[in-house]
Structure formats: C-alpha cells, structure tokens
Write a protein that holds these residues in place. Structure first.
Motif: not given
Length: 222
Positions: A167-183
């Motif tokens: 949110r602070e634009h200090r990261l360029s991008a985050v690679l994410h996946h739905d951990l709830r769906q995985d569980m």
C-alpha cells in the motif's frame, strides 16, 4: 495431517511412518515429493519464481545492476524451486546480470537485516530484490540505512507486513495465492482419504496472483 516442513530425510521418514499407520499426510505450501505424502497443495513454485523473473526483467529493462535473492532457509523445497525458476528465466533473458543470494535469514528481521546490509556493503551494484523468504521490513531498512535505492522489490504472500508495504508503494508487486482455498482443498483431501467425501480428480496447483498497489484483494489488511 496437513504439513509444512523442510525437505530433509528425517521428515520424509516420519511421513512414511504416518502413512504406514494409516494417517494421510498432505503437504501444504512446500512439498516433500520423495515422501509417502498423499498430495501437495499450493502453487507451482518454479512457475512463481519464473513469474517474478519476468516481472523483474520488464521493470529493470536495460538498467545495469545486480539482483539480490533472499531465502529464509535452504531446506524448504518451495523456496529452492522459486529460486531455480527465477534464476533460469533471468539467465535466459539477461545472462550478464548478476544474482546475489543470501539465505538462512529465517524470515526474522534482526537476522535478515544483517545479511542484507552485509550483501549491500559488499556489492554496490545491487539495485533490486526478489524476496523468497520474507523479512522484508528489515531488507528495506538496510537499503534505507545505507542510502541505497531499491528500484524493484518483488515479494511473496499478502501477510500484514507485505500488505502495508505494498500500500505504501515500497514493494513493486507481491505474488500471492489463496491460502484459505488451499486449506479447504487440503482438508477435503484428508476427508476423501477417510471416505468422508467422494473421490475427485487430481489436485491442480493454486493460481498465482500478481498483486500491485492497484489491485489489492478485498479484505487485505495492513
């Protein structure tokens, strides 16, 4: 049992004993492919690393500089596979760009800070980061304390810290996946193994989401 564990012989042997006792084991996030586990649930980690390399190459372009890759431990297969996918694509597209690896930060800020600061002091050409294992607050603090720019910073998972940093634009991008769906999928696999649910098709890898400050998932906090 739903298990996230390092890929070492002792863990593989323990999974074998559980399977022999009739206890199904599902690996989550990081796999133990040589074990008697029932299935693996999570992303294709090699593809995730390759995706990070593609983004890194696009953003850096022809800009000179080296890329820091950061792992929490060399014993987690998911991190090893991400690094392999990243390295293979970076080498193919930019064979002269140096990748500088640090490991064993364990995702802890104090340890990570020292490792990153030491790497930056040894290599004045580091200008970007692929964070595989976390500790991103400490990584950014090391750049800041040395007055160094981090032109591109790609990380994994929208935890509280990464959500705030994105949110602070200090990261360029985050690679994410739905951990709830995985569980949910992991629990369904265990239930199917005990006959509580009907059989289903093979388990597919989770979708890899490329998250920027402009497409944050609903409910992300930070």
């Amino acid at each position: 049992m739903i298990l996230k564990a390092p890929d070492v012989p002792e863990i593989t042997a323990a999974v074998g004993r559980l399977a022999a006792a009739g206890i199904p084991v599902v690996t989550l996030v990081t796999d133990l492919p040589a074990s008697a586990r029932l299935a693996y649930v999570g992303i294709d980690n090699r593809a995730a690393g390759a995706t990070a390399a593609y983004l890194m190459s696009q953003w850096l372009g022809d800009r000179p500089g080296h890329v820091l890759t950061s792992l929490s431990s060399g014993f987690f297969r998911n991190e090893e596979e991400r690094e392999m996918g990243f390295r293979s694509v970076m080498r193919a597209g930019h064979p002269r760009r140096t990748l500088v690896e640090i490991t064993e930060g364990q995702g802890l800020d104090a340890t990570q800070y020292d490792l990153v600061r030491d790497a930056l002091e040894r290599d004045p050409e580091i200008c970007a980061v692929y964070s595989i294992g976390g500790g991103n607050n400490a990584t950014l603090r090391a750049f800041q304390d040395l007055g160094r720019e981090c032109a591109v910073f790609i990380a994994h998972d929208l935890d509280e810290d990464n959500t705030r940093l994105l949110r602070e634009h200090r990261l360029s991008a985050v690679l994410h996946h739905d951990l709830r769906q995985d569980m949910r999928e992991a629990c369904h696999l265990v239930m199917r193994a005990h006959g509580a649910l009907p059989p289903a098709g093979p388990t597919l890898p989770s979708a890899i989401q490329v998250v920027t400050p402009y497409n944050m998932p609903a409910g992300a906090t930070g």
